[in-house]
Design an enzyme around this catalytic site. Structure first.
Site, PDB file in Angstrom:
ATOM      1  N   CYS A  26     -17.638   9.288  14.850  1.00 21.56           N
ATOM      2  CA  CYS A  26     -17.591  10.519  13.829  1.00 21.56           C
ATOM      3  C   CYS A  26     -16.925  10.148  12.600  1.00 21.56           C
ATOM      4  O   CYS A  26     -17.321  10.648  11.453  1.00 21.56           O
ATOM      5  CB  CYS A  26     -16.857  11.627  14.490  1.00 21.56           C
ATOM      6  SG  CYS A  26     -17.876  12.134  16.051  1.00 21.56           S
ATOM      7  N   ASP A 439      18.579  -7.492  -4.314  1.00 18.70           N
ATOM      8  CA  ASP A 439      19.505  -7.704  -5.575  1.00 18.70           C
ATOM      9  C   ASP A 439      20.953  -7.136  -5.266  1.00 18.70           C
ATOM     10  O   ASP A 439      21.098  -6.780  -4.054  1.00 18.70           O
ATOM     11  CB  ASP A 439      18.746  -6.352  -6.318  1.00 18.70           C
ATOM     12  CG  ASP A 439      19.483  -5.973  -7.728  1.00 18.70           C
ATOM     13  OD1 ASP A 439      19.777  -7.013  -8.424  1.00 18.70           O
ATOM     14  OD2 ASP A 439      19.902  -4.976  -7.896  1.00 18.70           O
TER      15      ASP A 439
END
Length: 763
Positions: A26, A439
């Site tokens: 479907c 970082d």
């Protein structure tokens, strides 16, 4: 909802609620129907959430959303447009809608099945079996005929066709055998007629039981699927319906939808903060656990930002609204979670290809089964019942639910822990990460540096005093929001000298005209890299020893330089900035190492400061003095070993200046922080860590591995179930009733397995 209200020239994505889908086939039908609509760039349908996400082409500026609803309806399903910030529809139905049909089916099926347990297939006369099974077949089972016929008209297949064909064959075979047999024996059963006629074996009970079991499985499946949306529902429940607005008439209760930016709102103790805003009066603690996963309340006072959905603790707050409606942080979080759950994972493409040919293949196998048994001399009824078992046991539902159910459960559990996953591709890739690059500032450190030391040149003609040097630095930084600038301004207590022509130099520092005890002069404040570029002379032993001592302690050194007419510089002062490590940062790095993951730190700081932080955290490799624009190149370099092997790399940054590196990584993790803002971070990477806790990095990788494992388990079960079950049914090893029970509960087991992820906690 008014469809025309959704007609827009700017929105490039629309959401639809789709009802009536029963299996993965479907999903393919609805996607094909939507993709055929002119102006649609791409449509993705999620079976688990029963939603469709439709992306529009750029040229579709006057697109009418009603065309999407019409296309879905033409395909045989119901659809409704959803607004961007619409709450998730509650799919809870009445008792009769969910369990009424199941109850009636059980009441009709049990009398047919119980005698079989005692070996009495002929206990009920055929007319009683017919009377009990026929309403189940054609009234309770009408939904299968309706959906199957709609798929047939669309020249496609789905699960409903398999159920309708299989049960109709069993029911029809029984009617035919009853009609063919001696009519006198059809009105009585053996032992009561006394006529000596033997009643044939009928299969009315198989048809009735299969339909009942499928309906029961669908009811349980719907209940289980609803559990996978609890995370979204919990987030949506954080939005209060009314708010207390302060106006000329005092405090007035108004619907939250009437609040506009700039309104002053009153939040009493124990109430939820209605929208995003800024505290203008009062102080309190705010519980943001549902938004960020932070277990402890956060202190808020005048000037602090507050987020809609958080709970105010003990104090009365006045706040000014800064974002309302779909622009609030809560709305954006909900939207990201919904988008992640509605988007298909890459592995789902394999399932889609299988689903596209699944039903035709099963029909072919059933036909071959019937012909094969007939050719081997089996009675026609026995051959047909084997084919019926093949039709009934095939389960495309489990295939359609395997991946989205796991993704929904995994992303929901992650959201509760403060890990916002933007798309399933990031979730699927994260489990293969072997290198994590961090970082430094704002990620491993608090991100609020302070001025630790300031050294000036030895007294001589033209040399600055310490206060004068700090004043020049404050004048240069007076208009900057950079963390180092804020540290300088915080250290300088007076009014900065007059300045002009202030200019930021990306990756290096800042320069401008500052007046110090005389005419204005050009000054520069920046990194050691910039100092080497501007100054002709080498640093004296005095400066070198001071800088090395500061950097060995993890401080970042900046240089204050006076520039001459030719732009050459002379060092007047050195400023050392220190930033404390985040609590738990070292433990977070250790947790990654325990998982066999290599850690790297990429920083723009000088090598000494960066390596000092790396040593404290136990990070093996430190890449220092990297300009923001060059971080992406460093990430790309990490993605390949010296031998040329591909490495999966995750980059963790604050989502602002690290955006290029986050995009270059295989998995970008943006860590929200008070300076950068959560809203910016959410757009910068595939995964957003909603609070600044490095431990969430390892948690994000863990939930990725667990979710991917559930996807593989579900797919193994879904594929393996069909691979084993269909041949077993074809060989006569399963009756239709057993096959129906297995099919009905296969999808339930897939969803239940995925729901085990809801038990996951980040700590």
């Amino acid at each position: 909802m008014n469809d025309k209200s959704l007609r827009t020239e700017t929105n490039q994505s629309l959401q639809l609620a789709v009802r009536g889908m029963t299996c993965a086939a479907c999903v393919n039908r609805v996607e094909r129907a939507l993709n055929k609509v002119p102006g649609v760039s791409q449509a993705q349908v999620n079976f688990a959430t029963e939603t469709a996400s439709v992306s529009l082409a750029e040229e579709a500026c006057e697109f009418d959303p009603a065309k999407l609803v019409e296309a879905v309806q033409d395909a045989g399903y119901d659809a409704q447009l959803q607004a961007e910030d619409a709450p998730l529809q509650d799919e809870a139905q009445s008792w009769w809608q969910v369990w009424g049909a199941v109850t009636l089916g059980i009441m009709a099926s049990l009398p047919l099945v119980l005698p079989m347990l005692w070996g009495r297939h002929d206990f009920w006369p055929p007319w009683v079996q017919f009377a009990l099974s026929t309403p189940v077949q054609f009234i309770l089972g009408a939904r299968f005929y309706k959906a199957g016929w709609a798929a047939l008209k669309d020249r496609s297949g789905n699960m409903d066709q398999l159920v309708a064909l299989g049960t109709s064959a069993a029911w029809g075979l029984s009617v035919w055998l009853w009609w063919r047999h001696d009519p006198a024996a059809m009105n009585t059963h053996t032992g009561m007629s006394g006529m000596g006629h033997e009643q044939p074996q009928l299969y009315f009970e198989s048809a009735a039981v299969v339909i009942t079991l499928v309906l029961l499985g669908k009811a349980l499946e719907a209940r289980a699927k609803r559990q996978t949306t609890l995370a979204i529902r919990a987030l949506q429940s954080l939005r209060p319906d009314t708010v207390r607005r302060l106006g000329p008439q005092g405090e007035v209760d108004v619907p939250v939808g009437q609040v506009v930016v700039g309104d002053v709102l009153v939040v009493r103790p124990g109430e939820r903060i209605p929208v995003d805003g800024e505290v203008t009066e009062g102080s309190s603690h705010v519980d943001e656990a549902m938004l960020t996963g932070e277990p402890l309340p956060v202190s808020k006072s005048v000037g602090d930002k507050v987020t809609g959905g958080a709970i105010n603790a003990e104090g009365r707050l006045l706040m000014r609204a800064t974002a309302v409606g779909a622009q609030t942080m809560l709305a954006q979080i909900i939207r990201r979670v919904v988008e992640a759950q509605a988007t298909k994972a890459p592995i789902q493409r394999v399932v889609d290809r299988v689903s596209a040919v699944f039903v035709p293949t099963v029909l072919a196998v059933a036909l071959v089964t019937w012909l094969g048994w007939t050719w081997h001399g089996a009675p026609i009824d026995e051959a047909l019942i084997r084919a019926v078992a093949v039709l009934v046991i095939a389960c495309p539902c489990a295939l359609g639910l395997a991946t989205p159910a796991a993704i929904m459960a995994g992303t929901g559990a992650a959201a509760r822990a403060g890990i916002l996953i933007k798309d399933p591709e990031a979730l699927e890739t994260a489990h293969r990460v072997t290198v994590v690059a961090f970082d430094k500032t704002g990620t491993l450190t608090i991100g609020q540096p302070t001025l630790k030391d300031l050294a000036v040149a030895p007294p001589q003609t033209g040399a600055l005093t310490r206060e004068a040097a700090l004043g020049v630095a404050a004048a240069l930084q007076s208009g900057s929001e950079h963390p180092l600038a804020q540290a300088v301004l915080k250290a300088f207590k007076g009014e900065p000298p007059a300045s002009a022509n202030i200019q930021a130099v990306a990756g290096r520092g800042i320069r401008g005209d500052v007046q110090v005890d005389g005419p204005s002069q050009v000054w520069a404040l920046g990194s050691g890299r910039w100092m080497n570029e501007l100054c002709d002379e080498s640093l004296s032993a005095h400066w070198q020893s001071w800088a090395e001592a500061q950097q060995s302690q993890g401080s970042t050194v900046s240089w204050l330089m006076a520039l001459d007419a030719a732009g050459r510089g002379h060092v007047h002062a050195g400023l050392a900035f220190g930033d404390e490590l985040k609590p738990g940062a070292a433990q977070a790095v250790a947790a990654l190492h325990a998982q066999g993951i290599t850690t790297v730190m990429i920083s723009g700081d000088n090598r000494g400061a960066a390596e000092a932080v790396g040593r404290q955290l136990g990070i093996g490799r430190v890449i220092a003095e990297v300009l923001p624009n060059d971080k992406a190149d460093q990430v790309r370099a990490l993605q390949h070993t010296a031998e040329g092997q591909r490495v999966v790399v995750a980059m963790v940054g604050d989502g602002l200046n690290d955006a290029p590196a986050l995009a270059a990584a295989d998995v970008g993790m943006a860590m929200a922080n008070p300076q950068g803002g959560v809203d910016v971070a959410m757009h910068a990477a595939g995964i957003t860590l909603m609070r600044g806790d490095p431990a969430l990095v390892a948690a994000a990788l863990q939930i990725s591995r667990l979710t991917t494992r559930k996807i593989h388990q579900n797919l193994f079960w879904a594929f393996g179930y069909n691979v084993l079950g269909i041949p077993l049914a074809a060989l006569g090893g399963l009756s239709p009733m057993v096959a129906g029970a297995a099919m009905a509960f296969s999808s339930v087991s897939v969803v239940s397995n995925a729901l085990l992820l809801s038990r996951w906690r980040s700590r």
